[in-house]
Write a protein that holds these residues in place. Structure first.
Motif, mmCIF file in Angstrom:
data_model
loop_
_atom_site.group_PDB
_atom_site.id
_atom_site.type_symbol
_atom_site.label_atom_id
_atom_site.label_comp_id
_atom_site.label_asym_id
_atom_site.label_seq_id
_atom_site.Cartn_x
_atom_site.Cartn_y
_atom_site.Cartn_z
ATOM 1 N N THR A 50 0.829 -1.200 0.000
ATOM 2 C CA THR A 50 0.000 0.000 0.000
ATOM 3 C C THR A 50 0.871 1.260 0.000
ATOM 4 O O THR A 50 0.576 2.244 -0.693
ATOM 5 C CB THR A 50 -0.936 0.003 1.222
ATOM 6 N N ALA A 51 1.971 1.217 0.762
ATOM 7 C CA ALA A 51 2.891 2.362 0.783
ATOM 8 C C ALA A 51 3.602 2.517 -0.559
ATOM 9 O O ALA A 51 3.844 3.636 -1.014
ATOM 10 C CB ALA A 51 3.910 2.180 1.909
ATOM 11 N N LEU A 52 3.921 1.401 -1.212
ATOM 12 C CA LEU A 52 4.611 1.456 -2.500
ATOM 13 C C LEU A 52 3.763 2.106 -3.588
ATOM 14 O O LEU A 52 4.298 2.707 -4.526
ATOM 15 C CB LEU A 52 5.001 0.042 -2.952
ATOM 16 N N LEU A 53 2.442 1.983 -3.474
ATOM 17 C CA LEU A 53 1.552 2.536 -4.501
ATOM 18 C C LEU A 53 1.748 4.035 -4.688
ATOM 19 O O LEU A 53 1.522 4.566 -5.780
ATOM 20 C CB LEU A 53 0.092 2.228 -4.149
ATOM 21 N N ARG A 54 2.180 4.731 -3.632
ATOM 22 C CA ARG A 54 2.421 6.167 -3.751
ATOM 23 C C ARG A 54 3.575 6.460 -4.691
ATOM 24 O O ARG A 54 3.653 7.538 -5.271
ATOM 25 C CB ARG A 54 2.689 6.770 -2.364
ATOM 26 N N ARG A 55 4.499 5.512 -4.814
ATOM 27 C CA ARG A 55 5.667 5.692 -5.688
ATOM 28 C C ARG A 55 5.448 5.081 -7.071
ATOM 29 O O ARG A 55 6.266 5.281 -7.968
ATOM 30 C CB ARG A 55 6.906 5.046 -5.042
ATOM 31 N N TYR A 56 4.383 4.309 -7.210
ATOM 32 C CA TYR A 56 4.100 3.655 -8.489
ATOM 33 C C TYR A 56 2.680 4.028 -8.931
ATOM 34 O O TYR A 56 1.740 3.231 -8.807
ATOM 35 C CB TYR A 56 4.236 2.129 -8.356
ATOM 36 N N PRO A 57 2.504 5.229 -9.471
ATOM 37 C CA PRO A 57 1.168 5.662 -9.880
ATOM 38 C C PRO A 57 0.591 4.828 -11.024
ATOM 39 O O PRO A 57 -0.610 4.869 -11.266
ATOM 40 C CB PRO A 57 1.396 7.123 -10.314
ATOM 41 N N GLU A 58 1.442 4.046 -11.696
ATOM 42 C CA GLU A 58 0.946 3.192 -12.779
ATOM 43 C C GLU A 58 0.135 2.012 -12.259
ATOM 44 O O GLU A 58 -0.574 1.350 -13.022
ATOM 45 C CB GLU A 58 2.128 2.634 -13.597
ATOM 46 N N ILE A 59 0.245 1.713 -10.945
ATOM 47 C CA ILE A 59 -0.401 0.539 -10.351
ATOM 48 C C ILE A 59 -1.491 0.989 -9.393
ATOM 49 O O ILE A 59 -1.295 1.913 -8.595
ATOM 50 C CB ILE A 59 0.637 -0.331 -9.608
ATOM 51 N N THR A 60 -2.630 0.335 -9.436
ATOM 52 C CA THR A 60 -3.741 0.660 -8.540
ATOM 53 C C THR A 60 -3.827 -0.348 -7.401
ATOM 54 O O THR A 60 -3.308 -1.474 -7.501
ATOM 55 C CB THR A 60 -5.074 0.664 -9.304
ATOM 56 N N PHE A 61 -4.505 0.049 -6.334
ATOM 57 C CA PHE A 61 -4.662 -0.821 -5.170
ATOM 58 C C PHE A 61 -5.327 -2.140 -5.556
ATOM 59 O O PHE A 61 -4.906 -3.215 -5.104
ATOM 60 C CB PHE A 61 -5.501 -0.101 -4.101
ATOM 61 N N ASP A 62 -6.364 -2.080 -6.370
ATOM 62 C CA ASP A 62 -7.117 -3.288 -6.730
ATOM 63 C C ASP A 62 -6.285 -4.292 -7.508
ATOM 64 O O ASP A 62 -6.618 -5.483 -7.552
ATOM 65 C CB ASP A 62 -8.358 -2.914 -7.552
ATOM 66 N N GLU A 63 -5.197 -3.846 -8.122
ATOM 67 C CA GLU A 63 -4.347 -4.774 -8.873
ATOM 68 C C GLU A 63 -3.465 -5.616 -7.952
ATOM 69 O O GLU A 63 -2.996 -6.688 -8.353
ATOM 70 C CB GLU A 63 -3.454 -3.998 -9.846
ATOM 71 N N THR A 64 -3.204 -5.143 -6.744
ATOM 72 C CA THR A 64 -2.349 -5.885 -5.814
ATOM 73 C C THR A 64 -3.191 -6.895 -5.048
ATOM 74 O O THR A 64 -4.166 -6.527 -4.389
ATOM 75 C CB THR A 64 -1.650 -4.926 -4.840
ATOM 76 N N LYS A 65 -2.829 -8.155 -5.152
ATOM 77 C CA LYS A 65 -3.593 -9.227 -4.530
ATOM 78 C C LYS A 65 -2.743 -9.942 -3.475
ATOM 79 O O LYS A 65 -1.604 -10.325 -3.745
ATOM 80 C CB LYS A 65 -4.040 -10.247 -5.577
ATOM 81 N N PHE A 66 -3.333 -10.122 -2.299
ATOM 82 C CA PHE A 66 -2.648 -10.820 -1.214
ATOM 83 C C PHE A 66 -3.531 -11.951 -0.704
ATOM 84 O O PHE A 66 -4.710 -11.740 -0.414
ATOM 85 C CB PHE A 66 -2.301 -9.857 -0.072
#
Length: 446
Positions: A185-201
């Motif tokens: 979630t913290a990394l998403l701030r540095r990677y605007p190309e990626i959205t929260f919904d794309e990260t699956k845990f």
């Protein structure tokens, strides 16, 4: 003549035994030797935070040569023990194996990840038992974000790179998936190309609940909290296959995952079964409450001691662990190591030894930045206060003030500067670029 004390394994129990012996032994009373292939003791409760970039890896380990100033450190493994002749075979990291004669032996070899013959696990998964594994997980996840950011949004490879699977719902598994989810979630701030919904845990747990060390109510709260944060928790579910990163669950669900973290159990080191020490049904060295090695019938094996994850020590407290034995955790290993040193010294001086009878201090877990759980008896905390309790407890529990200052200093730095997101995956092949451009002799002329 000074007695020779051989400590096999330099983890929690081994380190604390040697550390305490240095304070208790009189000059010339005994010579202490500790054997371990690694030059440091890793503070395992910090591994999830190391994997999540919240703690500098070197701050989560304690250099034995810096703090064990009277103990002989041998870089290697004990590969054989003949207690009948009081001889151990030491295989150094470099050089030939040799025999070492001792008067007292301390078995504190710790534990390793216990896996099952699930297709793909041995080839694809990473454990969470060593500092090297935690660093590899951190670098892999950041590297996967970097790679995924340049791929098309509908790419199957992008989805695989952004999917993390943790197997095992004990403390190690829950803390690992929670810290990694928080890190992502913290990394998403540095990677605007990626959205929260794309990260699956995904967390896969074979039992019907997580964290058996806490109450069901607290465990249910953790499930709800982590689900809200984006973790898919699969209870009553087994991992059927992970071959090629293709996850198959016993429920029939299938998906692809590049990062697979295994935390589903530990076991003693298998080499112990080849020694003449008494070994229990699950591979542990059989011990007594006084931490002496003994047969299953209770006959003491003179000159042999054991503690920590590798031992089968009866839990004589008011709240015994499963099966009536002390569970394999840091709390027991540290306390047992200290008492073991006292009992060895008492034995050398012909004094009485003391049984290990502990008072449970409770359980505390960090669940990502600013959230956690704490239980002591009937008293529980959750959320931010529990997270502070987790950091305060473990920050003070790591041995030596030198390390405490480094850990707390790192946390203060992260408060102002945020977590460091640099990954150094190339460290696994540091000569690759040098070799690529290095000049080589021309072939000899015919």
């Amino acid at each position: 003549m000074a007695k020779k004390i051989l400590i096999v394994g330099g983890g929690y129990a081994g380190f604390y035994t040697a550390w305490k012996l240095e304070k208790l032994l009189r000059a010339g009373e005994a010579e202490v030797t500790i054997v371990d292939p690694l030059p440091y003791m890793a503070y395992l409760p910090f591994l999830p935070e190391v994997a999540a970039g919240s703690i500098e890896p070197r701050h989560a380990v304690v250099a034995r040569r810096r703090h064990l100033k009277k103990t002989a450190n041998v870089a290697g493994k004990v590969t054989g023990i003949s207690h009948a002749t009081k001889t151990a075979t030491i295989t150094p990291n470099t050089g030939e194996a040799y025999d070492f004669e001792y008067d007292q032996i301390v078995i504190t070899t710790g534990s390793v990840s216990r896996t099952f013959p699930i297709p793909g696990i041995a080839d694809r998964a990473i454990g969470m038992k060593t500092i090297e594994e935690a660093v590899a997980i951190r670098d892999r996840m950041v590297g996967n974000f970097e790679r995924a950011a340049s791929l098309p949004k509908d790419s199957a490879e992008r989805a695989r790179l952004l999917t993390v699977t943790v197997v095992g719902g004990g403390f190690a598994g829950i803390e690992s998936v929670a810290e990694l989810r928080s890190f992502a979630t913290a990394l998403l701030r540095r990677y605007p190309e990626i959205t929260f919904d794309e990260t699956k845990f995904h967390l896969v747990e074979a039992m019907g609940r997580i964290m058996p060390e806490v109450t069901e109510g607290l465990a249910d709260w953790v499930v709800k909290d982590q689900t809200r944060r984006g973790v898919n928790i699969h209870l009553d579910t087994q991992l059927s296959s992970a071959e090629g990163g293709n996850i198959e669950l016993s429920t029939g669900e299938k998906y692809e995952s590049d990062l697979i973290v295994w935390t589903a159990g530990v076991m003693p080191r298998p080499f112990l079964r080849g020694t003449d020490l008494p070994i229990g049904a699950r591979g542990h060295v059989v011990g007594t409450p006084s931490l002496r090695v003994a047969t299953e019938e209770g006959e003491i094996v003179e000159g042999a001691w054991t503690a920590g994850d590798t031992s089968q020590v009866p839990d004589i407290s008011s709240t015994p662990g499963p099966g009536g034995f002390c569970v394999p955790n840091a709390q027991h290993a540290v306390r047992q190591g200290r008492l073991l040193a006292k009992n060895i010294v008492a034995s050398l001086r012909g004094e009485g030894v003391v049984d290990y009878n502990h008072k449970n201090q409770g359980a505390v877990a960090g669940l990502g930045m600013n959230t956690g759980v704490f239980r002591s008896g009937n008293f529980t905390l959750k959320g931010y206060i529990a997270w502070l309790a987790h950091r305060f407890y473990h920050g003070l529990a790591i041995p030596t003030w030198e390390r405490k200052w480094r850990v707390f200093g790192g946390w203060v730095g992260h408060f102002f500067l945020s977590r460091d997101i640099v990954n150094i995956e190339a460290v696994t092949e540091p000569r690759a670029i040098f070799e690529e451009f290095a000049s080589r002799p021309r072939p000899a002329a015919d």
